[in-house]
Design an enzyme around this catalytic site. Structure first.
Site, PDB file in Angstrom:
ATOM      1  N   GLY A  70      -3.059   0.664   5.392  1.00  0.00           N
ATOM      2  CA  GLY A  70      -3.431   2.010   6.350  1.00  0.00           C
ATOM      3  C   GLY A  70      -2.142   2.615   7.384  1.00  0.00           C
ATOM      4  N   LYS A  85      -2.025  -3.482  -3.844  1.00  0.00           N
ATOM      5  CA  LYS A  85      -0.855  -3.162  -2.835  1.00  0.00           C
ATOM      6  C   LYS A  85       0.064  -4.241  -2.901  1.00  0.00           C
ATOM      7  CE  LYS A  85      -4.749  -1.853   0.384  1.00  0.00           C
ATOM      8  NZ  LYS A  85      -5.816  -2.110   1.364  1.00  0.00           N
TER       9      LYS A  85
END
Length: 439
Positions: free
Chosen positions: A140, A211
């Site tokens: 994020g 990720k």
């Protein structure tokens, strides 16, 4: 008296693909902060259009900005930068490739796409002298992609370990705080909006694995895909596991771990893995709770660096998108380019079976003499050294909690299989890895 930015320079045109939580925030920032963005970039940054599935829905923007034809929007001559926040593989892959092949820069938050197709996209960007930015694809709002690509470009990164999924971190934190079981805390995460209606990508570790692949690629200058990442989720973690962790002054976190390892011949390889692990309470990642994320980077010269913050959500993710957008716009205005993919190292991926880790093995055993010696004998037979062992409970509830020294995954797996065959062992309740501890 100072004058504002000049309106005579050619604007930088932006197309936004998708208007969910993140896309809505990106559009808001583009419209509300146009003057500031102009000053930061050197040219006006103008929103040319927004691709959505249904143009009939009132989205709080002028209707003429909305289009259901994403391909036509990407192809427009007045679009210089494409922001992709749709998610998923198709059609984003085709749209991003179309933009890059037209020498348009791309900003994306799409970790699933990047984890499998970074090579294809990066090659298209290089071939067409375009930028491909993806800070928002990992953690994020936390700036970790750019530090790995730029700030640490002159250093050797040895290890990256982090909590990169807010849903699972919320669930495990809540289990630790309340003593509740996994199913109850998953329900609470769903009720509060932290978990999707189908939480599989989060709780089974797919999101974190994507990720991890991106982080490993950047850290080790080697192309890593999601298929290269060993993955376990949190659905088998029990309240009893958290209680055992507490007794050891630990907690349980879903970790993404990327590190350099050396094989028996002295050659470097990389290990990339995602799984729930015991983490000592004094470790910096142990205090990362709720839906927050954190990434710890260990480099040869910089030492240990920690990046912490909001790992998801519309506004935090949009912040990362906008950082990339400003960089891409500046490059368009001044005629430069950002750093591209670096894969010169081409390090091989270490098999999970060769990866050394510490383990906690929780056994339900018969409460009688000789059990401990028979259990210890199996560990020794498979060359797994025991650090500590203790018995909890008595009678039918007797348990042995065994903590090992570093051992290969393959050796531990053989040990567990052998333990299950011992008559005195009623069940192998759980096996958890331990990270951040001394050997």
């Amino acid at each position: 008296m100072t004058s504002g930015p000049s309106d005579t320079v050619r604007p930088i045109g932006v197309a936004v693909l998708g208007m969910g939580n993140v896309g809505t925030e990106v559009v808001r920032i583009l419209r509300d902060h146009a003057v500031d963005l102009h000053s930061r970039v050197g040219a006006p940054v103008v929103l040319r259009g927004i691709a959505v599935r249904n143009v009939e829905i009132d989205r709080g923007v002028p209707a003429e900005l909305l289009t259901a034809d994403a391909e036509a929007l990407v192809a427009r001559d007045d679009v210089d930068i494409v922001v992709e926040v749709i998610g998923g593989i198709d059609p984003p892959r085709e749209l991003i490739l179309a933009a890059l092949n037209a020498s348009k820069s791309v900003v994306t938050a799409n970790k699933a796409l990047l984890a499998d197709y970074t090579g294809e996209l990066a090659e298209a960007a290089e071939r067409n002298r375009a930028d491909l930015y993806f800070e928002a694809a990992v953690a994020g709002a936390i700036p970790v992609v750019r530090p790995l690509m730029q700030s640490l470009a002159g250093d050797q990164v040895d290890r990256v370990v982090g909590i990169v999924n807010g849903t699972t971190n919320f669930i495990l934190s809540a289990m630790d705080d309340t003593g509740a079981d996994y199913a109850d805390m998953l329900g609470e995460a769903t009720r509060l909006g932290y978990a999707e209606a189908d939480p599989t990508a989060d709780v089974q570790g797919y999101d974190a694995a994507a990720k991890a692949a991106i982080l490993a690629s950047l850290a080790f200058h080697t192309r890593v895909t999601a298929a290269d990442v060993y993955r376990e989720g949190i659905s088998k973690v029990t309240a009893d596991d958290l209680a055992t962790a507490r007794a050891l002054q630990c907690t349980v976190k879903l970790l993404a771990i990327c590190e350099r390892v050396v094989d028996p011949e002295g050659k470097e390889r990389i290990s990339v893995r995602v799984y729930p692990a015991l983490v000592p309470r004094e470790h910096p990642l142990a205090s990362v709770n709720g839906a927050f994320n954190a990434v710890v980077v260990e480099a040869a010269n910089a030492g240990r660096l920690m990046f912490y913050g909001q790992g998801a959500g519309g506004a935090p993710t949009a912040s990362a998108v906008m950082g990339d957008l400003v960089m891409a716009a500046r490059n368009k205005f001044y005629g430069g380019r950002g750093p591209g993919e670096s894969t010169y190292a081409k390090l091989p991926i270490a098999p999970m079976g060769d990866t050394p880790t510490r383990y906690l093995v929780n056994l339900h055993v018969e409460d009688r003499s000789g059990v401990l010696s028979r259990v210890a004998a199996e560990f020794a037979a498979h060359e797994v050294s025991i650090s500590t062992v203790r018995q909890e409970g008595a009678g039918e509830g007797a348990r042995l909690i065994v903590v090992t020294h570093l051992a290969k995954e393959s050796a531990l797996a053989e040990t567990v299989a052998a333990l299950a065959e011992i008559e005195d062992v009623i069940a192998v309740n759980s096996v958890l890895r331990m990270e951040g501890t001394e050997e």
